[in-house]
Scaffold this motif. Structure first.
Motif, PDB file in Angstrom:
ATOM      1  N   SER A   7       0.767  -1.238  -0.193  1.00  0.00           N
ATOM      2  CA  SER A   7       0.042   0.178   0.056  1.00  0.00           C
ATOM      3  C   SER A   7       0.841   1.093  -0.065  1.00  0.00           C
ATOM      4  CB  SER A   7      -0.941  -0.026   1.311  1.00  0.00           C
ATOM      5  OG  SER A   7      -1.962  -0.845   1.012  1.00  0.00           O
ATOM      6  N   SER A  26       0.756   3.963  -2.948  1.00  0.00           N
ATOM      7  CA  SER A  26       0.690   5.297  -2.475  1.00  0.00           C
ATOM      8  C   SER A  26       1.874   6.268  -3.154  1.00  0.00           C
ATOM      9  CB  SER A  26       0.475   5.673  -1.284  1.00  0.00           C
ATOM     10  OG  SER A  26      -0.670   4.848  -0.715  1.00  0.00           O
ATOM     11  N   THR A  34       1.401   6.429  -7.150  1.00  0.00           N
ATOM     12  CA  THR A  34       0.416   7.432  -7.457  1.00  0.00           C
ATOM     13  C   THR A  34       0.992   8.869  -7.542  1.00  0.00           C
ATOM     14  OG1 THR A  34      -1.206   5.855  -6.403  1.00  0.00           O
ATOM     15  CG2 THR A  34      -1.919   7.991  -6.827  1.00  0.00           C
ATOM     16  N   ALA A  38      -4.952   8.641  -1.719  1.00  0.00           N
ATOM     17  CA  ALA A  38      -3.490   8.201  -1.582  1.00  0.00           C
ATOM     18  C   ALA A  38      -2.750   8.708  -0.359  1.00  0.00           C
ATOM     19  CB  ALA A  38      -2.577   8.661  -2.836  1.00  0.00           C
ATOM     20  N   TYR A  41      -1.661   5.890   2.485  1.00  0.00           N
ATOM     21  CA  TYR A  41      -0.248   6.248   3.050  1.00  0.00           C
ATOM     22  C   TYR A  41      -0.340   6.243   4.495  1.00  0.00           C
ATOM     23  CZ  TYR A  41       4.514   7.806   3.597  1.00  0.00           C
ATOM     24  OH  TYR A  41       5.852   7.823   4.232  1.00  0.00           O
ATOM     25  N   ASN A  83      -6.307   1.251  -3.500  1.00  0.00           N
ATOM     26  CA  ASN A  83      -4.943   1.496  -3.836  1.00  0.00           C
ATOM     27  C   ASN A  83      -4.950   1.571  -5.394  1.00  0.00           C
ATOM     28  OD1 ASN A  83      -2.863   3.175  -3.227  1.00  0.00           O
ATOM     29  ND2 ASN A  83      -2.366   1.838  -1.555  1.00  0.00           N
TER      30      ASN A  83
END
Length: 359
Positions: A175, A179, A182, A215, A219, A342
């Motif tokens: 994850s 993030s 992204t 995101a 995060y 995600n």
């Protein structure tokens, strides 16, 4: 805004003129940077220990440390000297080499990640075109130290803690990585300096629309789990595993794990500052030139540290608000919810960039 690279360039040229050889000047600079990083590492860890105690006390309607020094500021320093003089207990039936190596691996991982952070305008130790990739790579070394600590201790409780930590950190790294990817898509570069420069006019948390906000939330959740902090502190659940993977450690070796936990908290907050809140970049609003000029007067180091401390406060807030999850709930949260969200969010960010919907 003050450009600290002018000072670093002047310092390099001064050393060069004094010693006359490039390699001598660079060697001295590396030594000074290393000593400076170690001092900053120790000071930040002591501050964060005091900071969390005070925040925890406020949530529980207590005073927190208030005896040693003004507002209890010297309490962490007193605890540091106490742990330094503690005996290092030698255990039987352990793998002595791996047992001694484990805490150093954890420290090295956090130190390498610590060194990549941009502290101010022109105040960054290293910046290359894959800086974010390097940051993610070195931060994943820490799990090896935790696994070695649990296995080499020859204790079933430490082994359970290490296995929990391995499963948790490997899961939530997905994850964190997604993030980060992204926001790298939005920035168009993996260079730390390039990501900050892309936020000169507006921080990504505002210019990236809904994908950037999603995101950021993921995060922060995954970063809290990655640092083994509550409510995700299953690897060292005191009510179940005594102290988890570092149960058998004493003295400064235990202190290394303790310091790394708090520095990892700062690193997670620092990377969030870099990716979502412009790093050391001041708060700018397009078109408000007078306001932007006032913001530029605030030193870049204060911008970075202030943002990181505020985000650290949010992570500490998590710990002292939510109850600890079970290990199955913790893994279900990642694999059934955060990871699919995600992946969808990454595709959404690509669509936003392709269609030009971002600012």
């Amino acid at each position: 805004m003050q450009d600290l690279s002018l000072f670093t360039t002047w310092f390099h040229e001064t050393l060069l003129s004094l010693f006359g050889h490039e390699w001598i000047a660079v060697t001295l600079e590396c030594l000074l940077i290393g000593v400076g990083l170690l001092l900053l590492y120790a000071v930040l860890a002591l501050f964060y220990i005091w900071f969390e105690r005070k925040v925890c006390a406020a949530f529980q309607c207590r005073l927190g440390p208030n005896r040693v020094g003004p507002w209890g500021l010297l309490q962490s320093i007193a605890d540091m000297f106490k742990i330094l003089i503690k005996e290092l207990i030698t255990l039987n039936h352990v793998d002595k080499f791996l047992f001694a190596l484990a805490p150093y691996l954890v420290i090295i991982a956090s130190m390498l990640a610590f060194a990549v952070l941009p502290w101010g305008n022109g105040l960054q130790i290293i910046d290359f075109n894959v800086g974010i990739f390097f940051l993610v790579a070195v931060s994943s070394i820490g799990v090896l130290g935790i696994l070695l600590a649990g296995w080499s201790s020859n204790n079933k409780f430490t082994l359970i803690g290490a296995l929990r930590s391995g499963a948790q950190m490997v899961s939530y790294e997905l994850s964190i990585g997604l993030s980060v990817i992204t926001m790298v898509c939005l920035a168009g570069t993996m260079s730390v300096g390039g990501i900050i420069e892309a936020q000169r006019d507006l921080w990504f948390i505002f210019s990236g629309h809904i994908p950037a906000i999603i995101a950021f939330i993921i995060y922060m959740i995954a970063g809290t789990a990655e640092t083994n902090r509550g409510p995700f502190d299953l690897p060292e659940a005191e009510s179940e595993l005594t102290a988890g993977y570092h149960t058998e450690y004493s003295g400064i070796h235990f202190g290394f794990f303790y310091l790394a936990e708090y520095l990892n908290l700062f690193i997670v907050a620092g990377v969030a500052t870099l990716l979502f809140f412009g790093g050391w970049m001041p708060f700018h609003v397009p078109g408000w030139e007078g306001f932007n000029a006032i913001m530029d007067y605030i030193p870049s180091v204060i911008w970075f540290m202030g943002k990181a401390i505020v985000l650290s406060f949010i992570i500490i807030w998590f710990k002292w608000t939510f109850p600890r999850l079970r290990i199955d709930q913790l893994l279900s949260l990642e694999w059934k919810y955060l990871l699919p969200i995600n992946l969808f969010n990454l595709a959404l960010m690509v669509a936003v960039i392709t269609l030009g919907w971002h600012f």
